[in-house]
Write an enzyme that holds these catalytic residues in place. Sequence first.
Site: not given
Length: 488
Positions: A121-122, A261, A46, A20
Amino acid sequence: MTALDNGPDDAASDILREKCGVFGIFGHPDAAAITALGLHALQHRGEEAAGIVSFDGGRFHSERRLGLVGDTFSRKDVIERLPGNAAVGHVRYSTTGGTILRNVQPLFAELDAGGLAIAHNGNLTNGLTLRRDLIRKGAICQSTSDTEVVLHLVARSLRSRFIDRFIDALSQIEGAYSFVGLTNKKLIGARDPLGIRPLVLGEFNGCYVLASETCALDIIGAKFIRDIENGEIVLISDKGIQSIKPFESVAPRPCIFEYIYFSRPDSVVHGRNVYDVRKRFGAELAHESGVEADVVVPVPDSGVPAAIGFSQASGIPYELGIIRNHYVGRTFIQPSQAIRELGVRMKHSANRAIIEGKRIVLLDDSIVRGTTSVKIVRMMREAGAKEVHFRIASPPITHPDYYGIDTPNRDNLLAARMNLAEMRDYVGADSLAFLSVDGVYRACGYAGRNNAQPQFTDHCFTGDYPTPLTDLIGESAKQTISMLAEAS
Ligand code: AMP
Protein backbone atom coordinates in the site's frame (compact mmCIF):
# COMPACT_ATOMS: atom_id res chain seq x y z
CA MET A 1 1.79 0.92 -5.87
CA THR A 2 2.39 2.56 -9.22
CA ALA A 3 1.56 0.59 -12.28
CA LEU A 4 2.77 1.23 -15.78
CA ASP A 5 0.25 -0.29 -18.04
CA ASN A 6 1.97 -1.10 -21.27
CA GLY A 7 -1.15 -2.31 -23.01
CA PRO A 8 -1.51 -1.01 -26.55
CA ASP A 9 -4.52 1.26 -26.07
CA ASP A 10 -3.98 2.99 -22.81
CA ALA A 11 -0.30 3.13 -22.17
CA ALA A 12 0.39 4.02 -18.55
CA SER A 13 -3.28 4.70 -18.01
CA ASP A 14 -3.24 3.60 -14.41
CA ILE A 15 0.00 5.20 -13.38
CA LEU A 16 -0.09 6.88 -9.97
CA ARG A 17 -3.68 5.94 -9.64
CA GLU A 18 -3.81 3.49 -6.88
CA LYS A 19 -4.76 3.21 -3.31
CA CYS A 20 -4.66 -0.12 -1.65
CA GLY A 21 -5.17 -2.14 1.49
CA VAL A 22 -3.06 -4.96 2.89
CA PHE A 23 -3.60 -7.75 5.40
CA GLY A 24 -1.50 -10.62 6.75
CA ILE A 25 -1.82 -13.36 9.39
CA PHE A 26 0.65 -15.92 10.72
CA GLY A 27 -0.03 -19.16 12.58
CA HIS A 28 -3.76 -19.72 12.08
CA PRO A 29 -5.22 -22.83 10.39
CA ASP A 30 -7.81 -20.66 8.58
CA ALA A 31 -5.30 -18.05 7.45
CA ALA A 32 -6.77 -17.50 3.97
CA ALA A 33 -10.40 -17.29 5.15
CA ILE A 34 -9.42 -14.77 7.83
CA THR A 35 -7.43 -12.78 5.28
CA ALA A 36 -10.50 -12.71 3.04
CA LEU A 37 -12.54 -11.23 5.91
CA GLY A 38 -9.84 -8.67 6.62
CA LEU A 39 -9.74 -7.66 2.97
CA HIS A 40 -13.52 -7.36 2.94
CA ALA A 41 -13.25 -4.77 5.74
CA LEU A 42 -10.60 -2.96 3.69
CA GLN A 43 -12.65 -3.01 0.50
CA HIS A 44 -13.02 0.79 0.54
CA ARG A 45 -9.25 1.01 -0.04
CA GLY A 46 -9.46 -0.85 -3.31
CA GLU A 47 -12.48 -2.05 -5.18
CA GLU A 48 -10.92 -3.22 -8.35
CA ALA A 49 -8.98 -6.37 -7.62
CA ALA A 50 -8.05 -8.59 -4.72
CA GLY A 51 -5.52 -11.31 -4.06
CA ILE A 52 -4.35 -13.71 -1.39
CA VAL A 53 -1.15 -15.76 -1.17
CA SER A 54 -0.93 -18.51 1.47
CA PHE A 55 1.87 -20.81 2.58
CA ASP A 56 1.15 -24.37 3.75
CA GLY A 57 4.55 -25.27 5.12
CA GLY A 58 5.74 -26.62 1.80
CA ARG A 59 4.23 -24.56 -1.00
CA PHE A 60 2.87 -21.12 -1.70
CA HIS A 61 -0.62 -20.79 -3.18
CA SER A 62 -1.94 -17.73 -4.96
CA GLU A 63 -5.40 -16.55 -6.01
CA ARG A 64 -5.67 -13.12 -7.59
CA ARG A 65 -8.72 -11.78 -9.36
CA LEU A 66 -10.25 -8.60 -10.69
CA GLY A 67 -13.40 -7.58 -8.84
CA LEU A 68 -14.56 -7.21 -5.26
CA VAL A 69 -13.24 -9.39 -2.45
CA GLY A 70 -16.62 -11.06 -2.02
CA ASP A 71 -16.85 -11.93 -5.72
CA THR A 72 -13.92 -14.30 -5.35
CA PHE A 73 -13.05 -14.99 -1.76
CA SER A 74 -16.49 -15.82 -0.42
CA ARG A 75 -16.25 -19.01 -2.49
CA LYS A 76 -15.35 -22.16 -0.58
CA ASP A 77 -13.44 -23.67 -3.50
CA VAL A 78 -11.22 -20.58 -3.76
CA ILE A 79 -10.41 -20.60 -0.04
CA GLU A 80 -9.74 -24.34 -0.22
CA ARG A 81 -7.11 -23.64 -2.86
CA LEU A 82 -5.31 -21.44 -0.31
CA PRO A 83 -4.26 -23.90 2.42
CA GLY A 84 -1.77 -23.10 5.14
CA ASN A 85 -1.50 -21.23 8.39
CA ALA A 86 0.02 -18.04 6.97
CA ALA A 87 -1.39 -15.69 4.37
CA VAL A 88 -1.07 -12.18 2.99
CA GLY A 89 -3.70 -10.30 0.99
CA HIS A 90 -4.22 -7.12 -0.95
CA VAL A 91 -7.06 -5.02 -2.32
CA ARG A 92 -6.25 -2.81 -5.23
CA TYR A 93 -7.83 0.25 -6.73
CA SER A 94 -7.22 2.07 -9.93
CA THR A 95 -9.42 4.20 -12.08
CA THR A 96 -9.16 2.68 -15.49
CA GLY A 97 -9.34 -0.51 -17.46
CA GLY A 98 -5.58 -0.43 -17.46
CA THR A 99 -5.47 -2.90 -14.63
CA ILE A 100 -4.38 -6.29 -15.74
CA LEU A 101 -4.38 -9.50 -13.79
CA ARG A 102 -0.61 -9.79 -13.63
CA ASN A 103 -0.53 -6.49 -11.71
CA VAL A 104 -2.89 -7.78 -9.05
CA GLN A 105 -1.13 -8.35 -5.75
CA PRO A 106 0.31 -9.99 -3.72
CA LEU A 107 3.15 -10.40 -6.18
CA PHE A 108 5.15 -13.60 -5.76
CA ALA A 109 8.67 -14.57 -6.77
CA GLU A 110 10.87 -17.60 -6.26
CA LEU A 111 14.18 -16.26 -4.99
CA ASP A 112 17.27 -18.31 -4.31
CA ALA A 113 16.43 -18.19 -0.61
CA GLY A 114 12.84 -19.38 -1.23
CA GLY A 115 9.52 -17.80 -2.15
CA LEU A 116 8.54 -14.23 -1.32
CA ALA A 117 5.04 -12.80 -1.63
CA ILE A 118 4.61 -9.08 -1.21
CA ALA A 119 1.63 -6.73 -1.00
CA HIS A 120 2.07 -2.98 -1.04
CA ASN A 121 0.00 0.00 0.00
CA GLY A 122 1.59 3.24 -1.12
CA ASN A 123 3.58 4.45 -4.05
CA LEU A 124 7.28 4.64 -4.74
CA THR A 125 8.47 8.00 -5.99
CA ASN A 126 11.57 6.48 -7.59
CA GLY A 127 9.87 3.29 -8.79
CA LEU A 128 10.11 4.16 -12.48
CA THR A 129 13.74 5.17 -12.21
CA LEU A 130 14.68 1.94 -10.43
CA ARG A 131 12.62 -0.10 -12.80
CA ARG A 132 14.25 1.40 -15.87
CA ASP A 133 17.65 0.75 -14.37
CA LEU A 134 16.77 -2.88 -13.56
CA ILE A 135 15.43 -3.51 -17.06
CA ARG A 136 18.55 -1.98 -18.56
CA LYS A 137 20.58 -4.44 -16.52
CA GLY A 138 18.58 -7.36 -17.87
CA ALA A 139 15.72 -7.78 -15.40
CA ILE A 140 12.58 -9.26 -16.89
CA CYS A 141 9.44 -7.79 -15.36
CA GLN A 142 6.27 -9.85 -15.19
CA SER A 143 3.99 -7.09 -14.01
CA THR A 144 4.01 -3.38 -14.70
CA SER A 145 3.85 -2.50 -11.02
CA ASP A 146 6.54 -0.75 -9.02
CA THR A 147 6.05 -3.29 -6.25
CA GLU A 148 7.86 -5.77 -8.45
CA VAL A 149 10.92 -3.53 -8.23
CA VAL A 150 11.17 -4.49 -4.56
CA LEU A 151 11.18 -8.20 -5.44
CA HIS A 152 14.00 -7.57 -7.93
CA LEU A 153 16.00 -5.56 -5.43
CA VAL A 154 15.69 -8.32 -2.82
CA ALA A 155 16.65 -10.92 -5.44
CA ARG A 156 19.73 -8.97 -6.52
CA SER A 157 21.02 -8.10 -3.08
CA LEU A 158 24.42 -9.60 -2.37
CA ARG A 159 23.71 -10.02 1.33
CA SER A 160 23.01 -13.53 2.57
CA ARG A 161 20.30 -13.29 5.27
CA PHE A 162 16.79 -12.58 4.00
CA ILE A 163 16.28 -9.66 6.35
CA ASP A 164 19.51 -8.00 5.22
CA ARG A 165 18.45 -8.39 1.60
CA PHE A 166 15.06 -6.89 2.40
CA ILE A 167 16.67 -3.95 4.19
CA ASP A 168 19.01 -3.56 1.22
CA ALA A 169 15.96 -3.28 -1.04
CA LEU A 170 14.14 -0.83 1.23
CA SER A 171 17.20 1.38 1.48
CA GLN A 172 17.00 1.98 -2.28
CA ILE A 173 13.34 2.91 -2.54
CA GLU A 174 11.73 6.28 -1.90
CA GLY A 175 8.15 7.26 -1.30
CA ALA A 176 5.35 5.69 0.68
CA TYR A 177 5.08 2.05 1.53
CA SER A 178 3.33 -0.21 3.94
CA PHE A 179 4.30 -3.73 2.97
CA VAL A 180 3.15 -7.10 4.14
CA GLY A 181 5.33 -9.95 2.94
CA LEU A 182 5.39 -13.70 3.36
CA THR A 183 8.33 -16.07 3.18
CA ASN A 184 8.44 -19.76 4.00
CA LYS A 185 9.30 -18.83 7.57
CA LYS A 186 8.00 -15.38 8.31
CA LEU A 187 5.27 -12.80 7.97
CA ILE A 188 6.83 -9.38 7.45
CA GLY A 189 5.45 -5.90 7.95
CA ALA A 190 7.30 -2.73 6.97
CA ARG A 191 6.51 0.98 6.96
CA ASP A 192 8.44 3.69 5.18
CA PRO A 193 10.64 6.00 7.28
CA LEU A 194 7.93 8.68 7.49
CA GLY A 195 5.06 6.24 8.05
CA ILE A 196 3.03 7.84 5.28
CA ARG A 197 0.53 5.00 4.84
CA PRO A 198 -0.82 3.20 7.91
CA LEU A 199 -0.15 -0.35 9.13
CA VAL A 200 -1.33 -1.86 12.39
CA LEU A 201 -0.47 -4.94 14.40
CA GLY A 202 -3.15 -7.04 16.06
CA GLU A 203 -3.57 -10.34 17.83
CA PHE A 204 -6.17 -12.98 17.07
CA ASN A 205 -6.40 -16.25 19.00
CA GLY A 206 -2.71 -16.09 19.83
CA CYS A 207 -1.69 -15.22 16.24
CA TYR A 208 -0.28 -11.97 14.93
CA VAL A 209 -2.20 -10.01 12.33
CA LEU A 210 -1.09 -7.06 10.18
CA ALA A 211 -3.59 -4.76 8.50
CA SER A 212 -3.87 -1.35 6.86
CA GLU A 213 -6.61 -0.30 9.27
CA THR A 214 -8.06 -1.38 12.59
CA CYS A 215 -11.45 -2.03 10.99
CA ALA A 216 -9.86 -5.16 9.51
CA LEU A 217 -8.98 -6.31 13.03
CA ASP A 218 -12.48 -5.57 14.30
CA ILE A 219 -14.18 -7.68 11.65
CA ILE A 220 -12.43 -10.83 12.87
CA GLY A 221 -12.52 -9.88 16.56
CA ALA A 222 -8.75 -9.35 16.74
CA LYS A 223 -7.23 -7.17 19.43
CA PHE A 224 -5.36 -4.05 18.36
CA ILE A 225 -1.82 -4.14 19.73
CA ARG A 226 -0.15 -1.07 18.20
CA ASP A 227 0.71 0.80 15.03
CA ILE A 228 3.77 -0.43 13.18
CA GLU A 229 6.03 2.58 13.60
CA ASN A 230 7.49 4.71 10.86
CA GLY A 231 10.66 3.08 9.57
CA GLU A 232 9.93 -0.15 11.44
CA ILE A 233 10.14 -3.69 10.10
CA VAL A 234 8.46 -6.50 12.03
CA LEU A 235 9.26 -10.15 11.47
CA ILE A 236 6.68 -12.62 12.74
CA SER A 237 7.57 -16.30 12.96
CA ASP A 238 7.06 -19.37 15.13
CA LYS A 239 9.47 -17.73 17.55
CA GLY A 240 7.29 -14.65 18.04
CA ILE A 241 7.76 -11.10 16.83
CA GLN A 242 10.97 -9.22 16.22
CA SER A 243 11.12 -5.48 15.51
CA ILE A 244 13.95 -3.70 13.77
CA LYS A 245 14.51 -0.10 12.77
CA PRO A 246 17.36 -0.17 10.31
CA PHE A 247 17.11 3.39 9.03
CA GLU A 248 18.04 6.72 10.53
CA SER A 249 15.20 7.71 12.81
CA VAL A 250 13.09 10.67 11.65
CA ALA A 251 9.86 12.17 12.97
CA PRO A 252 6.75 10.47 11.55
CA ARG A 253 4.65 12.24 8.95
CA PRO A 254 1.54 10.12 8.37
CA CYS A 255 -0.71 11.15 5.51
CA ILE A 256 -3.46 13.54 6.54
CA PHE A 257 -5.70 12.24 3.77
CA GLU A 258 -6.28 9.05 5.76
CA TYR A 259 -8.40 11.20 8.07
CA ILE A 260 -10.00 13.28 5.38
CA TYR A 261 -11.20 10.61 3.00
CA PHE A 262 -9.26 7.38 2.85
CA SER A 263 -9.78 5.40 6.06
CA ARG A 264 -13.03 3.94 7.26
CA PRO A 265 -14.65 6.10 9.96
CA ASP A 266 -14.59 3.32 12.55
CA SER A 267 -10.83 2.82 12.20
CA VAL A 268 -8.37 4.20 14.70
CA VAL A 269 -5.48 5.72 12.77
CA HIS A 270 -2.41 6.78 14.74
CA GLY A 271 -4.40 6.78 17.97
CA ARG A 272 -7.31 8.83 16.65
CA ASN A 273 -10.75 7.54 15.75
CA VAL A 274 -11.35 8.65 12.17
CA TYR A 275 -15.04 9.43 12.73
CA ASP A 276 -14.14 11.62 15.67
CA VAL A 277 -11.51 13.55 13.69
CA ARG A 278 -13.94 14.09 10.83
CA LYS A 279 -16.55 15.45 13.23
CA ARG A 280 -13.94 17.83 14.56
CA PHE A 281 -13.12 18.92 11.00
CA GLY A 282 -16.80 19.89 10.74
CA ALA A 283 -16.76 21.70 14.09
CA GLU A 284 -13.62 23.65 13.15
CA LEU A 285 -15.24 24.56 9.86
CA ALA A 286 -18.34 25.84 11.67
CA HIS A 287 -16.11 28.06 13.81
CA GLU A 288 -14.05 29.30 10.86
CA SER A 289 -16.79 29.72 8.26
CA GLY A 290 -20.17 29.68 9.98
CA VAL A 291 -23.23 30.90 8.12
CA GLU A 292 -26.92 31.54 8.83
CA ALA A 293 -28.83 28.55 7.53
CA ASP A 294 -31.79 26.26 8.24
CA VAL A 295 -30.25 22.87 7.78
CA VAL A 296 -26.88 21.08 7.50
CA VAL A 297 -26.88 18.45 4.74
CA PRO A 298 -24.00 16.03 4.14
CA VAL A 299 -22.92 14.66 0.80
CA PRO A 300 -23.13 11.00 1.79
CA ASP A 301 -21.21 9.04 2.84
CA SER A 302 -17.95 10.97 2.91
CA GLY A 303 -19.44 14.23 4.24
CA VAL A 304 -21.54 12.70 7.02
CA PRO A 305 -19.25 12.90 10.09
CA ALA A 306 -18.12 16.46 9.28
CA ALA A 307 -21.74 17.53 8.80
CA ILE A 308 -22.66 16.12 12.21
CA GLY A 309 -19.72 18.02 13.71
CA PHE A 310 -20.73 21.23 11.90
CA SER A 311 -24.33 20.85 13.07
CA GLN A 312 -23.36 20.23 16.69
CA ALA A 313 -20.95 23.18 16.75
CA SER A 314 -23.33 25.60 15.00
CA GLY A 315 -26.65 24.45 16.43
CA ILE A 316 -28.08 24.19 12.89
CA PRO A 317 -30.12 20.98 12.56
CA TYR A 318 -28.62 18.07 10.66
CA GLU A 319 -30.77 16.32 8.07
CA LEU A 320 -30.25 13.74 5.36
CA GLY A 321 -31.12 15.95 2.42
CA ILE A 322 -29.31 13.68 0.00
CA ILE A 323 -29.83 9.95 -0.22
CA ARG A 324 -27.08 7.76 -1.54
CA ASN A 325 -27.64 4.70 -3.65
CA HIS A 326 -25.25 2.13 -2.22
CA TYR A 327 -25.30 -0.11 -5.25
CA VAL A 328 -23.03 2.15 -7.28
CA GLY A 329 -19.24 2.04 -6.94
CA ARG A 330 -17.26 5.05 -5.80
CA THR A 331 -17.40 7.97 -8.19
CA PHE A 332 -13.75 7.81 -9.01
CA ILE A 333 -13.84 4.23 -10.10
CA GLN A 334 -15.31 5.25 -13.44
CA PRO A 335 -12.62 5.74 -16.05
CA SER A 336 -13.72 8.69 -18.16
CA GLN A 337 -15.09 12.09 -17.19
CA ALA A 338 -18.38 11.39 -19.00
CA ILE A 339 -18.90 8.14 -17.15
CA ARG A 340 -17.77 9.74 -13.90
CA GLU A 341 -20.48 12.36 -14.29
CA LEU A 342 -23.06 9.71 -14.96
CA GLY A 343 -21.83 7.89 -11.86
CA VAL A 344 -22.44 10.92 -9.68
CA ARG A 345 -26.03 11.19 -10.85
CA MET A 346 -26.61 7.52 -10.28
CA LYS A 347 -25.19 7.75 -6.81
CA HIS A 348 -27.02 10.66 -5.15
CA SER A 349 -30.65 11.83 -5.05
CA ALA A 350 -32.11 14.92 -3.41
CA ASN A 351 -34.53 14.40 -0.54
CA ARG A 352 -36.84 17.21 -1.67
CA ALA A 353 -38.88 17.28 1.54
CA ILE A 354 -35.76 18.41 3.44
CA ILE A 355 -34.34 20.77 0.82
CA GLU A 356 -37.27 22.74 -0.58
CA GLY A 357 -37.40 26.37 0.52
CA LYS A 358 -34.41 25.96 2.88
CA ARG A 359 -31.07 27.68 3.29
CA ILE A 360 -28.67 24.76 3.22
CA VAL A 361 -25.16 24.22 4.50
CA LEU A 362 -23.92 21.50 2.16
CA LEU A 363 -20.97 19.53 3.57
CA ASP A 364 -18.47 17.38 1.70
CA ASP A 365 -15.06 16.10 2.69
CA SER A 366 -13.10 17.40 -0.30
CA ILE A 367 -13.16 18.85 -3.79
CA VAL A 368 -10.86 17.17 -6.26
CA ARG A 369 -11.93 17.82 -9.86
CA GLY A 370 -15.18 19.46 -8.83
CA THR A 371 -17.34 16.94 -10.66
CA THR A 372 -19.31 15.89 -7.58
CA SER A 373 -19.70 19.46 -6.34
CA VAL A 374 -21.23 20.82 -9.54
CA LYS A 375 -23.75 18.00 -9.72
CA ILE A 376 -24.74 18.12 -6.07
CA VAL A 377 -25.16 21.88 -5.90
CA ARG A 378 -27.30 21.78 -9.04
CA MET A 379 -29.32 18.96 -7.51
CA MET A 380 -29.95 21.07 -4.40
CA ARG A 381 -31.17 23.98 -6.53
CA GLU A 382 -33.44 21.71 -8.57
CA ALA A 383 -34.90 20.38 -5.33
CA GLY A 384 -35.86 23.95 -4.38
CA ALA A 385 -33.04 25.06 -2.05
CA LYS A 386 -33.29 28.78 -1.27
CA GLU A 387 -29.56 29.15 -0.62
CA VAL A 388 -26.67 26.69 -0.92
CA HIS A 389 -23.63 27.35 1.29
CA PHE A 390 -21.00 24.79 0.36
CA ARG A 391 -18.53 23.87 3.09
CA ILE A 392 -15.58 21.57 2.50
CA ALA A 393 -14.06 19.74 5.47
CA SER A 394 -10.50 19.97 4.11
CA PRO A 395 -8.32 22.68 2.54
CA PRO A 396 -8.24 23.22 -1.25
CA ILE A 397 -6.38 20.36 -2.98
CA THR A 398 -3.82 22.23 -5.05
CA HIS A 399 -1.19 19.53 -5.58
CA PRO A 400 -1.29 15.96 -6.85
CA ASP A 401 -0.46 13.04 -4.64
CA TYR A 402 2.44 10.73 -5.44
CA TYR A 403 2.10 8.45 -2.43
CA GLY A 404 -0.71 6.12 -3.38
CA ILE A 405 -3.83 8.29 -3.40
CA ASP A 406 -5.86 8.67 -6.51
CA THR A 407 -5.62 12.32 -7.54
CA PRO A 408 -5.43 13.72 -11.03
CA ASN A 409 -2.55 15.87 -12.23
CA ARG A 410 -2.51 19.57 -11.39
CA ASP A 411 -4.35 20.70 -14.50
CA ASN A 412 -7.40 18.75 -13.37
CA LEU A 413 -7.44 19.81 -9.74
CA LEU A 414 -10.13 22.46 -9.40
CA ALA A 415 -8.31 24.38 -6.66
CA ALA A 416 -5.11 24.49 -8.70
CA ARG A 417 -6.94 26.15 -11.58
CA MET A 418 -9.24 28.60 -9.79
CA ASN A 419 -9.37 30.95 -6.85
CA LEU A 420 -12.11 30.70 -4.21
CA ALA A 421 -14.58 33.03 -5.94
CA GLU A 422 -14.09 31.27 -9.26
CA MET A 423 -14.65 27.90 -7.62
CA ARG A 424 -17.80 29.18 -5.91
CA ASP A 425 -19.17 30.35 -9.26
CA TYR A 426 -18.06 27.16 -11.00
CA VAL A 427 -19.90 24.91 -8.54
CA GLY A 428 -22.85 27.32 -8.46
CA ALA A 429 -23.01 27.86 -4.69
CA ASP A 430 -24.05 31.06 -2.85
CA SER A 431 -20.94 30.75 -0.74
CA LEU A 432 -17.99 28.38 -0.57
CA ALA A 433 -15.47 27.84 2.23
CA PHE A 434 -12.75 25.28 2.90
CA LEU A 435 -11.31 24.23 6.24
CA SER A 436 -7.93 25.90 6.80
CA VAL A 437 -4.72 23.90 7.03
CA ASP A 438 -4.37 24.93 10.67
CA GLY A 439 -8.00 23.93 11.25
CA VAL A 440 -7.10 20.42 10.08
CA TYR A 441 -4.22 20.27 12.55
CA ARG A 442 -6.37 21.67 15.37
CA ALA A 443 -8.96 18.96 14.73
CA CYS A 444 -6.14 16.44 15.16
CA GLY A 445 -5.19 17.85 18.54
CA TYR A 446 -2.37 20.26 17.61
CA ALA A 447 -2.25 24.04 18.05
CA GLY A 448 -1.71 24.26 14.31
CA ARG A 449 0.70 23.14 11.62
CA ASN A 450 4.30 23.12 12.80
CA ASN A 451 5.87 24.53 9.67
CA ALA A 452 9.40 23.72 10.81
CA GLN A 453 8.50 20.09 11.41
CA PRO A 454 5.04 19.34 9.97
CA GLN A 455 3.25 16.63 11.91
CA PHE A 456 1.57 15.19 8.81
CA THR A 457 2.24 14.62 5.13
CA ASP A 458 -0.06 17.28 3.70
CA HIS A 459 1.41 17.99 0.25
CA CYS A 460 -2.04 17.91 -1.42
CA PHE A 461 -2.81 21.18 0.36
CA THR A 462 0.64 22.70 0.78
CA GLY A 463 2.84 21.35 -2.01
CA ASP A 464 5.30 20.25 0.71
CA TYR A 465 6.33 16.81 -0.55
CA PRO A 466 8.17 14.98 2.23
CA THR A 467 10.37 12.76 0.01
CA PRO A 468 12.32 13.33 -3.19
CA LEU A 469 10.17 12.95 -6.30
CA THR A 470 12.91 11.26 -8.28
CA ASP A 471 10.59 10.01 -11.01
CA LEU A 472 9.63 13.61 -11.73
CA ILE A 473 13.17 14.91 -12.21
CA GLY A 474 16.07 14.28 -14.51
CA GLU A 475 15.94 11.44 -16.98
CA SER A 476 12.67 10.07 -15.66
CA ALA A 477 10.71 13.29 -15.80
CA LYS A 478 9.75 13.35 -19.44
CA GLN A 479 8.41 9.84 -19.39
CA THR A 480 6.57 10.31 -16.11
CA ILE A 481 5.02 13.61 -17.07
CA SER A 482 3.73 12.31 -20.38
CA MET A 483 2.28 9.31 -18.59
CA LEU A 484 0.57 11.53 -16.05
CA ALA A 485 -0.87 13.69 -18.79
CA GLU A 486 -2.25 10.65 -20.59
CA ALA A 487 -3.61 9.22 -17.41
CA SER A 488 -5.65 12.26 -16.37
P1 AMP B 1 -14.59 15.59 -7.35
O1 AMP B 1 -15.97 15.29 -7.77
O2 AMP B 1 -13.59 15.24 -8.41
O3 AMP B 1 -14.35 16.96 -6.84
O4 AMP B 1 -14.26 14.58 -6.16
C1 AMP B 1 -14.70 14.89 -4.87
C2 AMP B 1 -15.39 13.71 -4.28
O5 AMP B 1 -14.58 12.55 -4.41
C3 AMP B 1 -15.64 13.94 -2.80
O6 AMP B 1 -17.01 13.72 -2.57
C4 AMP B 1 -14.77 12.93 -2.10
O7 AMP B 1 -15.53 12.23 -1.13
C5 AMP B 1 -14.30 11.98 -3.16
N1 AMP B 1 -12.84 11.80 -3.11
C6 AMP B 1 -11.90 12.60 -2.60
N2 AMP B 1 -10.67 12.07 -2.75
C7 AMP B 1 -10.83 10.91 -3.38
C8 AMP B 1 -9.95 9.88 -3.81
N3 AMP B 1 -8.64 9.96 -3.61
N4 AMP B 1 -10.47 8.79 -4.41
C9 AMP B 1 -11.79 8.70 -4.62
N5 AMP B 1 -12.68 9.64 -4.24
C10 AMP B 1 -12.22 10.73 -3.62
